[in-house]
Design a protein around this motif. Structure first.
Motif, PDB file in Angstrom:
ATOM      1  N   TRP A 161     -20.278  14.971 -40.120  1.00  0.00           N
ATOM      2  CA  TRP A 161     -19.753  13.680 -39.673  1.00  0.00           C
ATOM      3  C   TRP A 161     -18.647  13.865 -38.631  1.00  0.00           C
ATOM      4  O   TRP A 161     -17.755  14.688 -38.799  1.00  0.00           O
ATOM      5  CB  TRP A 161     -19.181  12.896 -40.846  1.00  0.00           C
ATOM      6  N   ASP A 162     -18.708  13.081 -37.576  1.00  0.00           N
ATOM      7  CA  ASP A 162     -17.650  13.052 -36.567  1.00  0.00           C
ATOM      8  C   ASP A 162     -17.322  11.580 -36.305  1.00  0.00           C
ATOM      9  O   ASP A 162     -17.847  10.954 -35.395  1.00  0.00           O
ATOM     10  CB  ASP A 162     -18.121  13.745 -35.285  1.00  0.00           C
ATOM     11  N   ASN A 165     -15.939  10.368 -32.899  1.00  0.00           N
ATOM     12  CA  ASN A 165     -16.871  10.210 -31.777  1.00  0.00           C
ATOM     13  C   ASN A 165     -18.165   9.486 -32.177  1.00  0.00           C
ATOM     14  O   ASN A 165     -19.152   9.515 -31.431  1.00  0.00           O
ATOM     15  CB  ASN A 165     -17.204  11.577 -31.193  1.00  0.00           C
ATOM     16  N   ASN A 166     -18.165   8.888 -33.378  1.00  0.00           N
ATOM     17  CA  ASN A 166     -19.313   8.104 -33.848  1.00  0.00           C
ATOM     18  C   ASN A 166     -20.630   8.891 -33.768  1.00  0.00           C
ATOM     19  O   ASN A 166     -21.616   8.441 -33.158  1.00  0.00           O
ATOM     20  CB  ASN A 166     -19.447   6.797 -33.042  1.00  0.00           C
ATOM     21  N   SER A 167     -20.627  10.049 -34.396  1.00  0.00           N
ATOM     22  CA  SER A 167     -21.833  10.882 -34.387  1.00  0.00           C
ATOM     23  C   SER A 167     -21.954  11.661 -35.691  1.00  0.00           C
ATOM     24  O   SER A 167     -20.987  11.785 -36.445  1.00  0.00           O
ATOM     25  CB  SER A 167     -21.817  11.856 -33.206  1.00  0.00           C
ATOM     26  N   GLU A 222     -22.926   2.488 -40.093  1.00  0.00           N
ATOM     27  CA  GLU A 222     -23.085   1.632 -38.913  1.00  0.00           C
ATOM     28  C   GLU A 222     -22.874   0.163 -39.274  1.00  0.00           C
ATOM     29  O   GLU A 222     -22.250  -0.588 -38.507  1.00  0.00           O
ATOM     30  CB  GLU A 222     -24.470   1.837 -38.309  1.00  0.00           C
ATOM     31  N   LYS A 228     -22.621   2.120 -33.404  1.00  0.00           N
ATOM     32  CA  LYS A 228     -23.870   2.862 -33.398  1.00  0.00           C
ATOM     33  C   LYS A 228     -23.558   4.351 -33.383  1.00  0.00           C
ATOM     34  O   LYS A 228     -22.792   4.826 -32.550  1.00  0.00           O
ATOM     35  CB  LYS A 228     -24.699   2.499 -32.158  1.00  0.00           C
ATOM     36  N   PHE A 229     -24.142   5.106 -34.345  1.00  0.00           N
ATOM     37  CA  PHE A 229     -23.865   6.540 -34.445  1.00  0.00           C
ATOM     38  C   PHE A 229     -24.974   7.353 -33.779  1.00  0.00           C
ATOM     39  O   PHE A 229     -26.165   7.063 -33.943  1.00  0.00           O
ATOM     40  CB  PHE A 229     -23.729   6.955 -35.914  1.00  0.00           C
ATOM     41  N   LEU A 230     -24.565   8.350 -33.026  1.00  0.00           N
ATOM     42  CA  LEU A 230     -25.503   9.304 -32.445  1.00  0.00           C
ATOM     43  C   LEU A 230     -25.918  10.276 -33.547  1.00  0.00           C
ATOM     44  O   LEU A 230     -25.070  10.947 -34.143  1.00  0.00           O
ATOM     45  CB  LEU A 230     -24.845  10.074 -31.293  1.00  0.00           C
ATOM     46  N   VAL A 231     -27.210  10.347 -33.835  1.00  0.00           N
ATOM     47  CA  VAL A 231     -27.731  11.221 -34.886  1.00  0.00           C
ATOM     48  C   VAL A 231     -28.449  12.402 -34.258  1.00  0.00           C
ATOM     49  O   VAL A 231     -29.402  12.235 -33.489  1.00  0.00           O
ATOM     50  CB  VAL A 231     -28.710  10.469 -35.816  1.00  0.00           C
ATOM     51  N   ARG A 232     -27.968  13.601 -34.562  1.00  0.00           N
ATOM     52  CA  ARG A 232     -28.612  14.833 -34.100  1.00  0.00           C
ATOM     53  C   ARG A 232     -29.065  15.623 -35.321  1.00  0.00           C
ATOM     54  O   ARG A 232     -28.435  15.563 -36.378  1.00  0.00           O
ATOM     55  CB  ARG A 232     -27.653  15.661 -33.248  1.00  0.00           C
TER      56      ARG A 232
END
Length: 304
Positions: A161-162, A165-167, A222, A228-232
């Motif tokens: 989780w970050d 930076n919403n990711s 979210e 909105k979270f960037l999901v990697r």
């Protein structure tokens, strides 16, 4: 005859001890608390508790079970908060507790259920099973608490989780379902069961506030934050040589975290695996923490 609990020992003196202390003072103010700080060489106190009318602190060196026995005398129950890599100290704890006349002991393992078929190779399984066998042979009343992953630990950088930076970086596909419990709920469920030990003695208490996948958590975060979270996704964890450089944490600590990430990916943190069900309903006096409250707290801390 009903087992009466008025005095509780928190055994460990670490961050989890402090969280249990705060929860006990808030939700069970009638209980007298003794916090046992264990040390080896130098005493390191993360959050000292001032001696007062409802609590005290004792400082004991690792392995000094004679002193430990003396501190335990006059108390009713022990809640162990040792880290998982310190499980070896709990056998001596069980012996000292019996000699001191302790009625109830809750061993460290508030998380995953080591009986889950997915965890046959879990590194701490052998040591934890030794503790279970020692408890069964002892004269102590006991409960074993399985609450899945700590929410506070899960919503952190080492689980990808970050919030700043919403990711999030997810190991695997993020679809496996696991159990999660906030520390405050863990404290309330554990102590509520200790106070009703005659009903719960010898049981594995399976409790969870949330049963979700990592992708479910992303959706919840979210929804609560409006971001909105960037999901990697990553298929493999970074090699140990890279982890050594991360955040200054020890290799042992990072090995444990990598193992937990793998367990999360497999769904090994689900405590109500078939045919088991959750025991939350047996403790109706505990009101679970709303998910929006726990997410908002984690998100706010990252944006201070």
């Amino acid at each position: 005859m009903t087992t009466e609990i008025k005095r509780i020992v928190l055994y460990g003196g670490n961050k989890l001890s402090m969280m249990f202390y705060v929860g006990l003072r808030k939700y069970f103010p009638h209980l007298y608390i003794t916090v046992v700080y264990l040390y080896n060489g130098v005493i390191n106190i993360p959050d000292p508790i001032a001696k007062n009318a409802w609590s005290k602190i004792s400082y004991i060196k690792y392995g000094d079970y004679d002193t430990l026995e003396a501190v335990f005398r006059g108390n009713d129950a022990i809640i162990c908060t040792l880290d998982s890599e310190e499980t070896r100290y709990q056998i001596g704890l069980i012996n000292a507790a019996q000699e001191a006349g302790i009625k109830v002991l809750v061993p460290t393992h508030y998380g995953i259920d080591v009986d889950t078929p997915l965890l046959r190779k879990y590194s701490q399984r052998v040591e934890i099973c030794k503790i279970y066998r020692a408890l069964k042979k002892s004269s102590l009343k006991y409960i074993i608490v399985a609450g899945g992953f700590s929410v506070e630990d899960f919503l952190a950088l080492h689980f990808g989780w970050d919030f700043a930076n919403n990711s999030i970086l997810i190991h695997g596909d993020g679809m496996s379902v696991n159990s999660f419990t906030p520390i405050a709920d863990l404290v309330r469920y554990t102590v509520a069961a200790v106070l009703r030990i005659d009903e719960f003695h010898g049981r594995k208490l399976r409790i969870a506030t949330y049963t979700l996948s990592v992708l479910d958590w992303v959706a919840a975060v979210e929804a609560v934050t409006g971001k909105k979270f960037l999901v990697r996704h990553q298929k493999q964890l970074p090699p140990l040589r890279d982890l050594k450089k991360t955040n200054g944490m020890s290799v042992t600590w990072w090995r444990a975290k990598c193992e937990m990430i793998n367990i999360l990916d497999q769904g090994g943190g689900l405590v109500n695996w078939s045919p088991h069900t959750l025991d939350n309903n047996f403790l109706p006096e505990v009101t679970p923490t709303p998910i929006n409250e726990i997410i908002q707290k984690a998100y706010s801390l990252a944006h201070k």
